[in-house]
Write a protein that holds these residues in place. Structure first.
Motif, PDB file in Angstrom:
ATOM      1  N   THR A  71      -3.666   8.623  -8.742  1.00  0.00           N
ATOM      2  CA  THR A  71      -4.090   7.478  -7.729  1.00  0.00           C
ATOM      3  C   THR A  71      -2.948   6.736  -7.380  1.00  0.00           C
ATOM      4  OG1 THR A  71      -4.554   6.070  -9.849  1.00  0.00           O
ATOM      5  CG2 THR A  71      -6.607   7.132  -9.150  1.00  0.00           C
ATOM      6  N   LYS A  72      -1.975   6.509  -8.018  1.00  0.00           N
ATOM      7  CA  LYS A  72      -0.791   5.999  -7.687  1.00  0.00           C
ATOM      8  C   LYS A  72      -0.045   6.783  -6.628  1.00  0.00           C
ATOM      9  CE  LYS A  72       0.052   3.009 -11.798  1.00  0.00           C
ATOM     10  NZ  LYS A  72       0.897   3.064 -12.980  1.00  0.00           N
ATOM     11  N   ASP A  73       0.137   7.871  -6.824  1.00  0.00           N
ATOM     12  CA  ASP A  73       0.889   8.786  -5.679  1.00  0.00           C
ATOM     13  C   ASP A  73      -0.173   8.777  -4.462  1.00  0.00           C
ATOM     14  OD1 ASP A  73       2.992   9.637  -7.446  1.00  0.00           O
ATOM     15  OD2 ASP A  73       1.977  11.472  -7.647  1.00  0.00           O
ATOM     16  N   ALA A  74      -1.563   8.768  -4.528  1.00  0.00           N
ATOM     17  CA  ALA A  74      -2.450   8.884  -3.576  1.00  0.00           C
ATOM     18  C   ALA A  74      -2.000   7.600  -2.642  1.00  0.00           C
ATOM     19  CB  ALA A  74      -3.761   9.101  -3.728  1.00  0.00           C
ATOM     20  N   LEU A  75      -2.366   6.327  -3.459  1.00  0.00           N
ATOM     21  CA  LEU A  75      -1.914   5.205  -2.681  1.00  0.00           C
ATOM     22  C   LEU A  75      -0.701   5.072  -2.085  1.00  0.00           C
ATOM     23  CD1 LEU A  75      -3.660   2.814  -5.594  1.00  0.00           C
ATOM     24  CD2 LEU A  75      -4.440   3.267  -3.204  1.00  0.00           C
ATOM     25  N   ALA A  76       0.319   5.639  -2.639  1.00  0.00           N
ATOM     26  CA  ALA A  76       1.694   5.596  -2.198  1.00  0.00           C
ATOM     27  C   ALA A  76       1.917   6.388  -0.838  1.00  0.00           C
ATOM     28  CB  ALA A  76       2.716   6.217  -3.022  1.00  0.00           C
ATOM     29  N   ILE A  84     -10.490   6.281  -3.035  1.00  0.00           N
ATOM     30  CA  ILE A  84     -10.032   6.619  -4.246  1.00  0.00           C
ATOM     31  C   ILE A  84     -11.171   6.250  -5.240  1.00  0.00           C
ATOM     32  CG2 ILE A  84      -8.558   6.183  -6.149  1.00  0.00           C
ATOM     33  CD1 ILE A  84      -6.304   6.295  -3.978  1.00  0.00           C
ATOM     34  N   VAL A  85     -11.773   4.857  -4.909  1.00  0.00           N
ATOM     35  CA  VAL A  85     -12.785   4.393  -5.759  1.00  0.00           C
ATOM     36  C   VAL A  85     -13.965   5.205  -5.641  1.00  0.00           C
ATOM     37  CG1 VAL A  85     -14.154   2.125  -6.130  1.00  0.00           C
ATOM     38  CG2 VAL A  85     -11.899   1.969  -5.716  1.00  0.00           C
ATOM     39  N   GLN A  86     -14.472   5.519  -4.682  1.00  0.00           N
ATOM     40  CA  GLN A  86     -15.553   6.255  -4.365  1.00  0.00           C
ATOM     41  C   GLN A  86     -15.788   7.489  -4.854  1.00  0.00           C
ATOM     42  OE1 GLN A  86     -18.673   5.170  -3.252  1.00  0.00           O
ATOM     43  NE2 GLN A  86     -17.500   3.097  -3.112  1.00  0.00           N
ATOM     44  N   LEU A  87     -14.509   8.044  -5.270  1.00  0.00           N
ATOM     45  CA  LEU A  87     -14.298   9.519  -5.839  1.00  0.00           C
ATOM     46  C   LEU A  87     -15.279   9.923  -7.167  1.00  0.00           C
ATOM     47  CD1 LEU A  87     -10.924  10.881  -5.637  1.00  0.00           C
ATOM     48  CD2 LEU A  87     -12.799  11.760  -4.659  1.00  0.00           C
ATOM     49  N   GLY A  88     -15.234   8.763  -8.023  1.00  0.00           N
ATOM     50  CA  GLY A  88     -16.383   8.791  -9.353  1.00  0.00           C
ATOM     51  C   GLY A  88     -17.655   9.325  -8.549  1.00  0.00           C
ATOM     52  N   ALA A  89     -18.078   8.889  -7.572  1.00  0.00           N
ATOM     53  CA  ALA A  89     -19.422   8.972  -7.155  1.00  0.00           C
ATOM     54  C   ALA A  89     -19.581   9.627  -5.695  1.00  0.00           C
ATOM     55  CB  ALA A  89     -20.291   7.580  -6.987  1.00  0.00           C
TER      56      ALA A  89
END
Length: 169
Positions: A71-76, A84-89
């Motif tokens: 998640t940190k690499d994706a945000l960077a 990212i938040v929606q990935l869980g659903a």
């Protein structure tokens, strides 16, 4: 012990659990081989798609260390917090993702869970519609590699929260 001070209250968090084993230190050749495999698996893949796959597999496998890292690499790399938040659903929020990303996420879940002991034809066929064969092979490699990393992370109880974006690149 971690504490967080807000305006007038202090919140005390649970203590961080130490790692069970620093596996890379004790199996350095395996670690080096994993890094080489990781480097090979990411070649030619869109960085955003790559991180989405890594995060989703890590969520399924409950690998907090890898969730933190990816998640940190994706945000960077410029990925949005919302996606990212929606990935869980993701299946309930498909409108946040492209058809190609959805195919990769479906494949990620099928390869990661293997509930039926195989990847269903419809999942594979959908992925094959969205990826050229060489790229599909890379996506499968990326999914396989993150699953291996996740097994090291959850077995050795690697602690999340200390990773800095790009630290291992």
């Amino acid at each position: 012990m971690t504490t967080h001070t807000e305006t007038t209250t202090t919140v005390e968090y649970a203590p961080e659990r130490p790692a069970r084993l620093e596996w890379a230190k004790h199996a350095p050749e395996v670690y080096k081989a994993m890094v080489r495999l990781e480097t090979a698996a990411r070649k030619g893949l869109d960085p955003t798609l790559y991180e989405l796959v890594k995060i989703r597999a890590s969520q399924i496998n409950h690998c907090a260390f890898c969730i933190d890292m990816h998640t940190k690499d994706a945000l960077a790399a410029g990925e949005s917090v919302e996606r990212i938040v929606q990935l869980g659903a993701w299946d309930e929020s498909r409108h946040f993702y492209t058809a190609k990303e959805i195919a990769a996420l479906e494949l990620t879940e099928a390869v990661t869970v293997l509930t039926d002991g195989f990847v269903p034809d419809e999942v594979y066929d959908n992925a094959a519609k969205h990826f050229e064969e060489a790229e599909l092979a890379q996506v499968i490699a990326a999914i396989t590699v993150i699953n291996a990393w996740n097994r090291f992370g959850v077995t050795c109880r690697m602690a999340p929260g200390h990773y800095e974006p790009g630290q291992y690149k």
